[in-house]
Design a protein around this motif. Structure first.
Motif, PDB file in Angstrom:
ATOM      1  N   LEU A  54      72.713  61.093 -80.826  1.00 49.50           N
ATOM      2  CA  LEU A  54      73.048  60.258 -81.584  1.00 49.50           C
ATOM      3  C   LEU A  54      72.301  58.607 -81.298  1.00 49.50           C
ATOM      4  N   ASP A  55      71.958  58.442 -80.270  1.00 54.16           N
ATOM      5  CA  ASP A  55      71.094  57.220 -80.248  1.00 54.16           C
ATOM      6  C   ASP A  55      69.790  57.463 -81.000  1.00 54.16           C
ATOM      7  N   LYS A  56      68.910  58.655 -80.818  1.00 56.25           N
ATOM      8  CA  LYS A  56      67.906  59.029 -81.706  1.00 56.25           C
ATOM      9  C   LYS A  56      67.981  58.639 -83.289  1.00 56.25           C
TER      10      LYS A  56
ATOM     11  N   VAL B 261      81.323  61.542 -89.355  1.00 51.41           N
ATOM     12  CA  VAL B 261      81.374  60.788 -90.495  1.00 51.41           C
ATOM     13  C   VAL B 261      81.622  59.273 -89.874  1.00 51.41           C
ATOM     14  N   ASP B 262      82.103  59.082 -88.814  1.00 50.77           N
ATOM     15  CA  ASP B 262      82.790  57.759 -88.156  1.00 50.77           C
ATOM     16  C   ASP B 262      82.413  57.567 -86.703  1.00 50.77           C
ATOM     17  N   PHE B 263      81.404  57.224 -86.251  1.00 52.01           N
ATOM     18  CA  PHE B 263      81.060  56.712 -84.931  1.00 52.01           C
ATOM     19  C   PHE B 263      81.448  55.687 -84.390  1.00 52.01           C
ATOM     20  N   THR B 264      82.524  55.073 -85.145  1.00 52.24           N
ATOM     21  CA  THR B 264      83.198  53.988 -84.439  1.00 52.24           C
ATOM     22  C   THR B 264      84.534  54.258 -83.923  1.00 52.24           C
ATOM     23  N   ASP B 265      84.891  55.430 -84.145  1.00 56.47           N
ATOM     24  CA  ASP B 265      85.957  56.054 -83.707  1.00 56.47           C
ATOM     25  C   ASP B 265      85.922  56.493 -82.158  1.00 56.47           C
ATOM     26  N   ILE B 266      86.863  56.061 -81.380  1.00 57.94           N
ATOM     27  CA  ILE B 266      86.705  56.059 -79.859  1.00 57.94           C
ATOM     28  C   ILE B 266      86.743  57.428 -79.426  1.00 57.94           C
ATOM     29  N   GLN B 267      87.880  58.195 -79.962  1.00 50.16           N
ATOM     30  CA  GLN B 267      87.930  59.658 -79.758  1.00 50.16           C
ATOM     31  C   GLN B 267      86.575  60.518 -79.965  1.00 50.16           C
TER      32      GLN B 267
ATOM     33  N   GLU C 222      76.426  48.344 -82.755  1.00 53.07           N
ATOM     34  CA  GLU C 222      76.187  48.090 -83.916  1.00 53.07           C
ATOM     35  C   GLU C 222      75.582  49.216 -84.432  1.00 53.07           C
ATOM     36  N   ALA C 223      74.687  49.642 -84.007  1.00 54.86           N
ATOM     37  CA  ALA C 223      73.795  50.904 -84.545  1.00 54.86           C
ATOM     38  C   ALA C 223      75.058  52.119 -84.959  1.00 54.86           C
ATOM     39  N   TYR C 224      75.684  52.549 -84.244  1.00 55.76           N
ATOM     40  CA  TYR C 224      76.956  53.451 -84.615  1.00 55.76           C
ATOM     41  C   TYR C 224      77.761  53.163 -85.753  1.00 55.76           C
TER      42      TYR C 224
END
Length: 292
Positions: free
Chosen positions: A192-194, A172-178, A210-212
């Motif tokens: 994830l990039d695709k 749910v969160d691709f801005t989370d570093i871990q 930004e895409a994440y």
């Protein structure tokens, strides 16, 4: 007197005709209420735009109708992976559309295209509501893993008429570093990039692409009732992702339920006892929030 007899006879004939027509329509309605399983329905032009539809007996326009989205890291998987769930929900009087959608790639198919496919599904189901005696809108949506992610993004950003969401083991969160470090360690950054359309190589310490951020459901949470189901031993999508979504739902004062399946990994229905937990919770939630 003859005119009176003719008039009476005409009225009798009309009444008989109406009774016959009503009986015929009643038979048609009865037939339409039988359980039906419709396979390989084309809802779009792409070869993967196909779905199976499960229609319970005695359905009506208030019956819960679930759009079920399979997992597979946005790049593989099939609707047949979720047959057992669809069959169980059907036995509980819930309609299901089990959907295939385009796989994400590095060129022309990313999250927006996947969401367009799901939108075509919803429109197809709506257009056949009269034929099937099902709802025209207010569908529910669910998925596991990447299917959960697509479900959340569709409901939160594409279709505000979705009545409820059931997400299972979804990121749910691709801005989370871990989380990103975990994804990188699992060699999943490429998928994830695709999905996101990201063109920037990310390494720990870099700014979040930004895409994440734009493809993280937690950024778009609203008040659609949401059920979260997650195994506490998930080795692919850490359970922390479930807690991140729970926190966001609380902040929005949304109706939600978090179901933790003890000892379950990413294949959350692998064991019969875990499958029962997932299936029964999903059915109960849909019976509460998926109806009118």
């Amino acid at each position: 007197m003859n005119y009176f007899k003719i008039a009476v006879l005409s009225i009798v004939l009309m009444a008989t005709s109406c009774a016959t027509q009503n009986t015929g329509s009643a038979k048609t309605a009865s037939v339409s209420q039988k359980q039906e399983k419709l396979s390989d329905i084309k809802y779009g032009t792409h070869e993967r735009n196909v779905m199976d539809v499960y229609l319970p007996a005695d359905r009506n326009p208030n019956t819960a109708f679930l759009i079920s989205i399979h997992g597979g890291a946005w790049t593989q998987g099939d609707r047949k992976d979720d047959v057992k769930l669809a069959e169980y929900l059907l036995s509980q009087g819930i309609a299901v559309a089990s959907v295939n959608y385009r796989y994400a790639n590095l060129t022309d198919t990313h999250l927006p295209e996947l969401l367009d496919d799901i939108d075509h599904v919803a429109k197809y189901l709506s257009s056949h509501a009269g034929e099937w005696n099902t709802r025209k809108n207010g569908f529910s949506i669910s998925g596991g893993s990447s299917g959960a992610h697509v479900s959340l993004m569709y409901a939160y950003t594409k279709n505000p008429q979705i009545k409820t969401i059931i997400e299972m083991c979804g990121p749910v969160d691709f801005t989370d570093i871990q989380t990103l470090q975990h994804v990188k360690a699992a060699n999943l950054l490429s998928v994830l990039d695709k999905m996101s359309g990201n063109k920037v190589v990310w390494n720990p310490g870099d700014a979040i692409p930004e895409a994440y951020a734009k493809t993280s459901p937690v950024q778009f949470v609203n008040q659609i009732p949401t059920m979260i189901i997650h195994g506490d031993k998930d080795e692919v999508v850490p359970i922390e992702q479930a807690y991140i979504l729970e926190k966001a739902l609380k902040a929005k004062e949304a109706q939600y339920k978090l179901v933790i399946v003890p000892g379950a990994g990413h294949l959350i229905t692998k064991l019969p006892k875990d499958e029962q937990i997932v299936f029964t919770n999903a059915a109960e939630w849909l019976k509460k929030y998926g109806i009118n």
